[in-house]
Enzyme design. Structure first.
Site, mmCIF file in Angstrom:
data_model
loop_
_atom_site.group_PDB
_atom_site.id
_atom_site.type_symbol
_atom_site.label_atom_id
_atom_site.label_comp_id
_atom_site.label_asym_id
_atom_site.label_seq_id
_atom_site.Cartn_x
_atom_site.Cartn_y
_atom_site.Cartn_z
ATOM 1 N N GLU A 165 20.249 -49.578 39.739
ATOM 2 C CA GLU A 165 20.157 -49.253 38.314
ATOM 3 C C GLU A 165 20.950 -50.205 37.402
ATOM 4 O O GLU A 165 21.537 -49.775 36.405
ATOM 5 C CB GLU A 165 20.622 -47.810 38.082
HETATM 6 C C1 TNX Z 1 20.371 -42.093 41.050
HETATM 7 S S1 TNX Z 1 20.180 -43.102 43.770
HETATM 8 C C2 TNX Z 1 21.510 -42.836 41.263
HETATM 9 C C3 TNX Z 1 22.815 -42.264 40.952
HETATM 10 C C4 TNX Z 1 22.708 -40.868 40.417
HETATM 11 C C5 TNX Z 1 21.630 -40.127 41.165
HETATM 12 C C6 TNX Z 1 21.504 -38.691 40.785
HETATM 13 C C7 TNX Z 1 21.067 -44.201 43.157
HETATM 14 C C8 TNX Z 1 21.329 -45.359 43.985
HETATM 15 N N1 TNX Z 1 21.542 -44.041 41.909
HETATM 16 O O1 TNX Z 1 23.513 -43.092 40.065
HETATM 17 O O2 TNX Z 1 23.927 -40.255 40.577
HETATM 18 O O3 TNX Z 1 20.394 -40.766 40.921
HETATM 19 O O4 TNX Z 1 20.641 -38.006 41.628
#
Ligand code: TNX
Length: 591
Positions: A369
């Protein structure tokens, strides 16, 4: 003549301690008015009869995760005598497993359970480091044969044999599950400690079996983390991934960049006090895990999810301006400046210090992300960080977003998608990457069980126990061969999780479901069998004071009478308000 047994010996009606091999006061037989020789004969006949009549409350196959092979011998049940002793091969790591076994059994049994090296005196509980013959040639060449163990139970005792201390440790966890549920009590219990007779030969299907705890969104104490490690060890999981840094908090002290912890560690979701681990705290976690044959995988999430670091060191921020501290739950807005060399000094210093504190081979660099670092800027950053990790002699792990970056030896991608078709990841596998699978819609422990679950998210769907159980890592991703799959990890993100009780509520009973997906060969797995075996763990968790979700999918023996939607008697989680995770409105990333 011996009198008839005073009871037919149901295990739970028995004495506090003692058993047939000690002939203590609690054998359940009365022998009167006979000559000494005859009395001896009668006594031994009575002992033999009692052994036959002793019914263990647990079957030899009632183990989670399901063992590779189980051969029950109902005539060979073993009852732990008052003078039970643990004997172990003369090896420090094996000795430590033996001490661990004794520590597990002493509180509930009230027995002294002395531990000594073999072969001085044969003991009733024997842990032997040796090849677990007969072993198949195929198993011998697989790296995970290292964790194999064999457990033999007969009327004289229990023998656990393994080629490594890790194998012995897994055997100990199996033995623990074969004893009555009351063994989990922290205080002495009146119980007959009977183990079902027969042989189990067992080994993991996948070498990497883990869970992740996000200590960044909410901070959890060393004791909380250790308790999570206990849950992992119980179900033969061998990795704990700690998500140590994120926008809302930096949780590990770094000597060369001290403000990361002292400034970046003071926040968490919802405005609480946060916290961080000193080097000594972190060493305690790593040591506690190592003793349970769990390897800690530290994650420093880069280049995104870095708001806390930017608050502490604005020089890392694009434009060199400190952002305000962040205590919300949105993602994808922060990043360290990939164009500034100082950023790479920071990464090298932080990863160097974390590596020095971490005995395991893995360093997790996040990579998820980072919506504002795009294209070549992103892959170039990841490639430099991969080289820093390689230079530290460690194996890099990253969320699957790092797939487009160049391959580096041994690289591992942690896949968290919800759709089994991911050509970019399949291509990275063709270039040599291996995978840890954490499918969001099966393995994400922060998803709700059901619409009315009082905490958690639902962006990847609802995950009940069946959904956690029902998938096959070997075939899950299109175009990815089974050999590329290192294993399975169950992540617990903690935006909505604020206490140990809440952690446990989300972990149990789904963690054992995912442990079985990772440990047990598909031929030994079935949902029908799993839910029956898992049911016996409710009383174990209750005896140990562990919170769990009494899912209506599982036929819990002691919870059957309860209305389906009731919370567990032990520390029900409080409902928390939680804003749904989504990229911030100002994110311009398109996946
Ligand atoms: C996605 S899965 C994220 C996290 C959040 C999560 C909540 C991933 C690598 N990143 O930053 O906490 O969703 O479900």
């Amino acid at each position: 003549m011996p009198a008839a047994p005073t009871t037919d010996g149901p295990a739970t009606d028995g004495p506090t301690t003692g058993g047939p091999t000690t002939g203590g006061p609690t054998t359940g037989f009365v022998v009167t008015g006979v000559e000494p020789a005859a009395a001896e004969l009668a006594g031994s006949a009575a002992g033999a009869a009692e052994r036959l009549l002793t019914r263990p409350p647990v079957g030899l196959g009632d183990v989670v995760p399901a063992p590779a092979s189980v051969r029950p011998q109902p005539a060979a049940n073993f009852a732990l005598p008052a003078d039970a002793a643990v004997r172990v091969s003369a090896d420090p790591a094996a000795r430590d497993v033996a001490e661990h076994l004794a520590e597990l059994l002493r509180p509930a049994t009230g027995l002294p359970l002395p531990v000594a090296d073999l072969p001085t005196i044969p003991g009733t509980l024997m842990l032997t480091l040796a090849a677990t013959a007969p072993r198949s040639a195929a198993a011998a060449v697989r790296e995970w044969a290292a964790e194999e163990y064999r457990l033999d139970v007969d009327v004289d005792g229990v023998r656990i044999t393994a080629g490594t201390a890790a194998g012995l440790f897994h055997g100990v966890q199996t033995l623990r599950q074969l004893l009555p549920a009351a063994v989990e009590s922290r205080t002495t219990v009146a119980e007959r400690w009977v183990v079902p007779g027969g042989t189990i030969v067992d080994r993991p299907h996948f070498p990497y079996r883990g869970a992740m705890l996000d200590v960044a969104r909410h901070f959890f104490t060393v004791d909380d983390v250790c308790r999570v490690i206990d849950h992992l060890a119980r179900y033969k999981l061998n990795h704990l991934h700690l998500h140590l840094t994120d926008d809302q908090g930096w949780r590990i002290a770094v000597d060369s960049w001290p403000r990361l912890a002292t400034v970046g560690g003071r926040t968490e979701v919802g405005g609480g006090p946060g916290g961080w681990y000193t080097a000594a705290d972190y060493r305690r976690i790593v040591g506690y895990a190592a003793r349970r044959h769990v390897t800690v995988v530290p994650e420093v999430d880069l280049p995104g999810h870095t708001n806390a670091a930017l608050v502490a060191y604005p020089e890392l921020a694009p434009g060199k301006v400190a952002p305000p501290p962040y205590t919300g739950t949105e993602v994808g807005f922060s990043y360290v400046d990939p164009t500034d060399e100082r950023t790479y000094d920071f990464v090298a210093d932080v990863l160097g210090e974390v590596a020095a504190l971490t005995p395991g081979p893995w360093l997790h660099i996040g990579g998820d992300e980072a919506y504002k670092v795009k294209g070549a800027a992103y892959t170039g950053f990841v490639e430099r960080v991969q080289q820093i990790v390689a230079g530290l002699g460690r194996t890099v792990v990253g969320w699957h977003q790092i797939a487009p970056a160049d391959q580096v030896d041994g690289r591992v991608l942690q896949w968290w998608g919800t759709d089994g078709d991911d050509p970019t990841v399949a291509e990275a596998v063709r270039r040599g990457a291996r995978l840890i699978l954490s499918p969001g819609n099966h393995a994400y422990l922060d998803m709700k069980y059901a619409p009315d679950t009082p905490l958690g998210h639902d962006w990847a769907g609802l995950i009940d126990v069946h959904r956690a159980y029902h998938w096959d890592p070997a075939t899950h991703l299109t175009g990815v061969p089974a050999e590329a799959v290192l294993g399975v990890e169950a992540p617990l993100w903690t935006e909505s999780v604020t206490s140990l009780a809440e952690i446990e509520f989300l972990l149990l009973p789904r963690l054992p479901a995912l442990a079985e997906v990772a440990w047990s060969a598909p031929s030994t797995r079935s949902w029908a069998g799993f839910r029956e075996r898992l049911a016996g763990h409710g009383p174990r968790w209750q005896a140990a004071g562990i919170t769990f979700h009494p899912s209506p999918e599982i036929p819990w023996p002691h919870l059957r009478q309860r209305p389906h939607r009731r919370q567990p008697a032990t520390s029900p989680p409080t409902s928390t308000t939680f804003r749904h995770i989504r990229p911030r409105a100002d994110s311009n990333h398109v996946e």
